[in-house]
Design a protein around this motif. Structure first.
Motif, PDB file in Angstrom:
ATOM      1  N   GLY A 266       0.722  -1.218   0.035  1.00 37.52           N
ATOM      2  CA  GLY A 266      -0.154   0.445   0.184  1.00 37.52           C
ATOM      3  C   GLY A 266       1.089   1.537   0.401  1.00 37.52           C
ATOM      4  N   LEU A 267       2.078   1.037   0.007  1.00 33.70           N
ATOM      5  CA  LEU A 267       3.132   2.479   0.568  1.00 33.70           C
ATOM      6  C   LEU A 267       2.829   3.440  -0.482  1.00 33.70           C
ATOM      7  CD1 LEU A 267       6.217   1.130   1.761  1.00 33.70           C
ATOM      8  CD2 LEU A 267       3.962   0.793   2.837  1.00 33.70           C
ATOM      9  N   PHE A 268       2.821   3.250  -2.119  1.00 36.81           N
ATOM     10  CA  PHE A 268       2.740   4.264  -2.979  1.00 36.81           C
ATOM     11  C   PHE A 268       1.422   4.738  -3.178  1.00 36.81           C
ATOM     12  CE2 PHE A 268       6.851   4.402  -2.727  1.00 36.81           C
ATOM     13  CZ  PHE A 268       7.159   5.354  -3.370  1.00 36.81           C
ATOM     14  N   LYS A 269       0.286   5.403  -3.452  1.00 35.85           N
ATOM     15  CA  LYS A 269      -0.613   5.268  -4.385  1.00 35.85           C
ATOM     16  C   LYS A 269      -0.398   6.487  -5.274  1.00 35.85           C
ATOM     17  CE  LYS A 269      -2.061   4.924  -0.546  1.00 35.85           C
ATOM     18  NZ  LYS A 269      -0.495   4.902   0.925  1.00 35.85           N
ATOM     19  N   GLU A 270      -1.701   5.217  -6.703  1.00 38.39           N
ATOM     20  CA  GLU A 270      -0.889   5.975  -7.653  1.00 38.39           C
ATOM     21  C   GLU A 270      -0.891   7.892  -7.500  1.00 38.39           C
ATOM     22  OE1 GLU A 270      -3.683   3.571 -11.308  1.00 38.39           O
ATOM     23  OE2 GLU A 270      -3.524   6.325 -11.607  1.00 38.39           O
ATOM     24  N   GLU A 271       0.397   8.193  -8.679  1.00 40.15           N
ATOM     25  CA  GLU A 271       0.126   9.538  -8.286  1.00 40.15           C
ATOM     26  C   GLU A 271      -0.769  10.657  -8.623  1.00 40.15           C
ATOM     27  OE1 GLU A 271       3.892  10.859  -9.742  1.00 40.15           O
ATOM     28  OE2 GLU A 271       3.811  12.545  -8.402  1.00 40.15           O
ATOM     29  N   SER A 272      -2.004  10.422  -8.757  1.00 44.92           N
ATOM     30  CA  SER A 272      -2.605  11.438  -9.374  1.00 44.92           C
ATOM     31  C   SER A 272      -4.037  11.307  -8.413  1.00 44.92           C
ATOM     32  CB  SER A 272      -3.714  11.307 -10.645  1.00 44.92           C
ATOM     33  OG  SER A 272      -3.900   9.866 -10.341  1.00 44.92           O
ATOM     34  N   LEU A 273      -4.210  10.248  -7.725  1.00 44.10           N
ATOM     35  CA  LEU A 273      -4.799  10.121  -6.562  1.00 44.10           C
ATOM     36  C   LEU A 273      -6.431  10.185  -7.273  1.00 44.10           C
ATOM     37  CD1 LEU A 273      -3.880  12.037  -3.650  1.00 44.10           C
ATOM     38  CD2 LEU A 273      -3.281   9.594  -4.025  1.00 44.10           C
ATOM     39  N   ARG A 274      -6.545   9.283  -8.472  1.00 48.02           N
ATOM     40  CA  ARG A 274      -8.109   9.823  -9.588  1.00 48.02           C
ATOM     41  C   ARG A 274      -8.744   8.901  -8.286  1.00 48.02           C
ATOM     42  NH1 ARG A 274      -8.700   4.315 -11.479  1.00 48.02           N
ATOM     43  NH2 ARG A 274      -6.894   3.579 -11.918  1.00 48.02           N
ATOM     44  N   ASP A 275      -9.931   9.445  -9.123  1.00 45.90           N
ATOM     45  CA  ASP A 275     -10.927   8.145  -8.492  1.00 45.90           C
ATOM     46  C   ASP A 275     -11.045   6.542  -8.660  1.00 45.90           C
ATOM     47  OD1 ASP A 275     -13.103  10.229  -6.985  1.00 45.90           O
ATOM     48  OD2 ASP A 275     -13.844  10.775  -8.782  1.00 45.90           O
ATOM     49  N   GLN A 276     -11.397   5.825  -7.694  1.00 44.08           N
ATOM     50  CA  GLN A 276     -11.641   4.243  -8.142  1.00 44.08           C
ATOM     51  C   GLN A 276     -12.650   3.768  -9.166  1.00 44.08           C
ATOM     52  OE1 GLN A 276     -12.324   1.816  -5.046  1.00 44.08           O
ATOM     53  NE2 GLN A 276     -10.858  -0.483  -5.547  1.00 44.08           N
ATOM     54  N   ASN A 277     -12.215   3.295  -9.888  1.00 51.36           N
ATOM     55  CA  ASN A 277     -13.324   3.015 -10.907  1.00 51.36           C
ATOM     56  C   ASN A 277     -13.888   2.002 -10.028  1.00 51.36           C
ATOM     57  OD1 ASN A 277     -14.688   1.855 -12.830  1.00 51.36           O
ATOM     58  ND2 ASN A 277     -13.570   1.362 -14.392  1.00 51.36           N
ATOM     59  N   ARG A 278     -15.284   2.120 -10.154  1.00 54.88           N
ATOM     60  CA  ARG A 278     -15.832   0.843  -9.200  1.00 54.88           C
ATOM     61  C   ARG A 278     -16.617  -0.098  -9.967  1.00 54.88           C
ATOM     62  NH1 ARG A 278     -17.332   3.461  -4.070  1.00 54.88           N
ATOM     63  NH2 ARG A 278     -15.448   3.889  -2.800  1.00 54.88           N
ATOM     64  N   SER A 279     -17.054  -0.173 -11.456  1.00 55.05           N
ATOM     65  CA  SER A 279     -18.055  -0.691 -12.008  1.00 55.05           C
ATOM     66  C   SER A 279     -17.410  -1.933 -12.331  1.00 55.05           C
ATOM     67  CB  SER A 279     -18.502  -0.619 -13.504  1.00 55.05           C
ATOM     68  OG  SER A 279     -16.663  -0.409 -13.961  1.00 55.05           O
ATOM     69  N   ASP A 280     -16.024  -2.430 -11.396  1.00 54.49           N
ATOM     70  CA  ASP A 280     -15.726  -3.379 -12.228  1.00 54.49           C
ATOM     71  C   ASP A 280     -15.397  -5.076 -10.283  1.00 54.49           C
ATOM     72  OD1 ASP A 280     -13.279  -2.424 -10.945  1.00 54.49           O
ATOM     73  OD2 ASP A 280     -12.170  -2.918 -12.684  1.00 54.49           O
ATOM     74  N   LEU A 281     -15.817  -4.334  -9.996  1.00 53.76           N
ATOM     75  CA  LEU A 281     -15.967  -4.607  -8.129  1.00 53.76           C
ATOM     76  C   LEU A 281     -16.293  -6.358  -8.328  1.00 53.76           C
ATOM     77  CD1 LEU A 281     -16.307  -1.841  -5.833  1.00 53.76           C
ATOM     78  CD2 LEU A 281     -13.884  -2.737  -6.658  1.00 53.76           C
ATOM     79  N   ALA A 282     -17.477  -6.502  -9.291  1.00 54.95           N
ATOM     80  CA  ALA A 282     -17.318  -7.955  -8.793  1.00 54.95           C
ATOM     81  C   ALA A 282     -16.683  -9.042  -9.256  1.00 54.95           C
ATOM     82  CB  ALA A 282     -19.124  -7.931 -10.327  1.00 54.95           C
ATOM     83  N   GLU A 283     -16.738  -9.867  -8.295  1.00 56.36           N
ATOM     84  CA  GLU A 283     -15.972 -11.107  -8.387  1.00 56.36           C
ATOM     85  C   GLU A 283     -16.383 -11.961  -9.572  1.00 56.36           C
ATOM     86  OE1 GLU A 283     -14.128 -13.547  -5.777  1.00 56.36           O
ATOM     87  OE2 GLU A 283     -13.856 -11.365  -5.473  1.00 56.36           O
ATOM     88  N   SER A 284     -15.123 -13.101 -10.396  1.00 57.13           N
ATOM     89  CA  SER A 284     -16.310 -13.351 -11.469  1.00 57.13           C
ATOM     90  C   SER A 284     -17.184 -14.591 -10.971  1.00 57.13           C
ATOM     91  CB  SER A 284     -14.823 -14.705 -12.389  1.00 57.13           C
ATOM     92  OG  SER A 284     -14.493 -16.267 -11.534  1.00 57.13           O
ATOM     93  N   PRO A 285     -17.474 -15.326 -12.002  1.00 57.19           N
ATOM     94  CA  PRO A 285     -19.208 -16.193 -11.618  1.00 57.19           C
ATOM     95  C   PRO A 285     -18.515 -17.386 -10.541  1.00 57.19           C
ATOM     96  CG  PRO A 285     -19.283 -15.272 -14.083  1.00 57.19           C
ATOM     97  CD  PRO A 285     -18.049 -15.086 -13.228  1.00 57.19           C
ATOM     98  N   THR A 286     -17.181 -18.134 -10.675  1.00 60.99           N
ATOM     99  CA  THR A 286     -16.791 -18.942 -10.198  1.00 60.99           C
ATOM    100  C   THR A 286     -15.730 -18.068  -9.121  1.00 60.99           C
ATOM    101  OG1 THR A 286     -14.637 -18.915 -11.621  1.00 60.99           O
ATOM    102  CG2 THR A 286     -16.166 -20.586 -12.484  1.00 60.99           C
ATOM    103  N   GLY A 287     -15.228 -17.314  -9.343  1.00 64.89           N
ATOM    104  CA  GLY A 287     -14.719 -17.515  -8.008  1.00 64.89           C
ATOM    105  C   GLY A 287     -13.023 -17.173  -7.923  1.00 64.89           C
TER     106      GLY A 287
END
Ligand code: GLC
Length: 530
Positions: A212-233
């Protein structure tokens, strides 16, 4: 082979291991007094969770001074005595390092609060102006791991005193501001901390939130549309999450720098090591942390997260080993429990079945190539405790209303028939209440019962030394129906994850996790010499 490559490391959660001074909280003298117990158990090293000066908002993972011992846990002289005694007993000592964030009581953060926006004091942390009218909205949409937004707004000091001002990032609690690792002062400070503890004789560091020490420098928003796991997990097929706050490539330069420092200290006692607490999304990115010029080990959380299934166990074993080999990285590590997760007997269903499965998974783990980490109390077969709400202390409980992690942090029962079960002198009740029905689980009670989980762990650790150590790193696991099968040298390991007993192959039973005859019962593992 270096000591750490096959070591079994025992995690001591300092508040809950042993209380030396009778205040109800575990401490360094308490640990020192119980070191012979760890030697007799048969482990090679202990990892001690943070015991540095801290307001204890996250039980020591909020450090106010990295080179002082919190009076709750003792003194620097107590730390020296612990390290010296451990070495006398042939045990190595790994301490915890918390580089992602400090406590809000750290002098750097106090100075940042007192200094104006844009000052060098603020530049050690991630202060930003807010969004929206008057900057009243957080700078981005990130959540804290402990629930709620990852940003807190401060009140500006000085002439503009009293006015709401900038926001600071905290991926954990509000009291744990994230450092800005793009600022060279931060890296220099931590190199000093490493050297301070290396000079005192520690054998290594467990690196908190290593991804976790480094964050993307822009500190942009996280894209939340892909938070789902795949169906098989499945780990491999999982859709990767967008994580601008984790696993940034720059973090690896930090570990290259630390590796050089650790290597400087290697001597006749052996290597000094770093072990990454990196919750990575794939085994391949876990392997990046343990490339030859980076840290020595990374917790393999894929193994911990695997469901009770021979096929899934085989998949995670094979994929971890393959990912590390491809990166020419260190041998694997294996862990089933720690102070952040539900204890494994409970995860596997609880009660007699949960315990049988936990013992079976442990026996497989101790046969795998590489190093294994045990969490205090698992050798007693302790389950997750349902801590009453009024006794809960985890910051995530306060931020989310979810039970949190207190249930795996209940102080150990050493002897006696009622709380505090010998946890400390004078009968003081410990900081989290212990259950009333732990009399049969104490170290004293289990030490005189050959069928106990403690007796099983002692046998298993001894058997590992006799049969498994030195067998190289080769290991291919397979699932035959719901039985996991793997081979290490002359030893064949079987784990029956199915519902019914199966025929046992020919061979001499070296050790089993429960009773076996000519069939291998469900929820049982065995080592056979074939
Ligand atoms: C790690 C620790 C956990 C702590 C967090 C913040 O995940 O294991 O206990 O709360 O980091 O430091």
């Amino acid at each position: 082979m270096s000591w750490w490559q096959e070591a079994v490391v025992y995690q001591v959660y300092v508040r809950s291991f042993a209380d030396g001074d009778g205040d109800g909280v575990g401490d360094l003298p308490g640990i020192t007094s119980r070191l012979p117990y760890l030697r007799d158990l048969g482990v090679d090293a202990l990892w001690i969770t943070p015991f540095y000066s801290s307001p204890q908002k996250d039980h020591g993972y909020d450090v106010a001074d990295y080179t002082e011992v919190d009076p709750l846990f003792g003194t620097l002289a107590d730390a020296d005595a612990l390290i010296a005694r451990a070495h006398e007993l042939g045990l190595r000592v790994i301490v915890d390092l918390v580089p992602n964030h400090t406590s809000d009581q750290h002098e750097w953060f106090q100075a940042a609060l007192a200094a104006p926006p844009g000052s060098p004091e603020r530049a050690r942390y991630l202060f930003r102006d807010g969004k929206g009218r008057g900057g009243s909205k957080p700078p981005n949409n990130w959540d804290s791991i402990f629930g709620g937004p990852a940003w807190t707004r401060i009140t500006e000091p000085g002439s503009s005193g009293g006015k709401p001002g900038q926001w600071y990032l905290h991926l954990f609690d509000t009291s744990q501001p994230d450092l800005d690792w793009r600022n060279p002062e931060v890296g220099d400070m931590f190199e000093g901390v490493l050297r301070f503890w290396l000079d005192r004789g520690v054998d290594g560091f467990r690196v908190d939130v290593a991804h976790g020490l480094f964050k993307e420098e822009s500190l942009r928003d996280q894209n939340r549309s892909d938070l789902a796991e795949s169906p098989t997990g499945s780990m491999v097929e999982r859709v990767l999450r967008d994580e601008p706050m984790w696993e940034q490539p720059e973090v690896h330069d930090v570990y290259r720098r630390w590796r050089k420092v650790l290597d400087e200290y290697g001597d006749a006692r052996g290597d000094r090591i770093g072990v990454a607490e990196a919750w990575t999304q794939t085994p391949e990115s876990m392997a990046d942390f343990v490339r030859p010029d980076e840290l020595h080990q990374a917790f393999n959380f894929g193994w911990l997260a695997t469901h009770w299934s021979a096929r899934d166990f085989a998949d995670v074993i094979n994929s971890s080993i393959a990912a590390l080999a491809t990166a020419h990285a260190s041998p694997p590590t294996w862990v089933l429990s720690n102070h952040d997760v539900v204890r494994h007997p409970t995860r596997y269903g609880g009660g007699a079945v949960g315990l049988a499965r936990a013992r079976a998974a442990t026996l497989v783990m101790l046969a795998l190539p590489g190093s294994a980490y045990l969490y205090q109390g698992e050798e007693l077969g302790i389950e997750q405790v349902d801590v009453p709400p009024e006794a809960r202390q985890d910051p995530s409980w306060f931020r989310t209303g979810e039970p949190g992690r207190d249930g795996c942090r209940v102080p150990l029962p050493w002897d006696g028939t009622a709380p505090p079960y010998g946890f400390g002198p004078g009968g003081t009740q410990p900081w989290i209440p212990q259950p009333d029905d732990w009399a049969d689980l104490t170290v004293a009670a289990q030490s005189v019962d050959e069928t106990s989980t403690l007796a099983f762990y002692r046998r298993a650790l001894a058997a590992r030394n006799t049969w498994v150590r030195g067998n190289g790193m080769a290991c291919v696991a397979e699932a035959k129906r719901n039985v996991l099968v793997l081979r290490r040298g002359e030893v064949t390991v079987l784990l029956n994850a199915g519902q019914r007993s199966v025929a046992m192959p020919e061979g001499e039973v070296l050790i089993s996790s429960g009773p076996v005859g000519d069939r291998l019962p469900a929820n049982t593992a065995v080592w056979l010499r074939t």
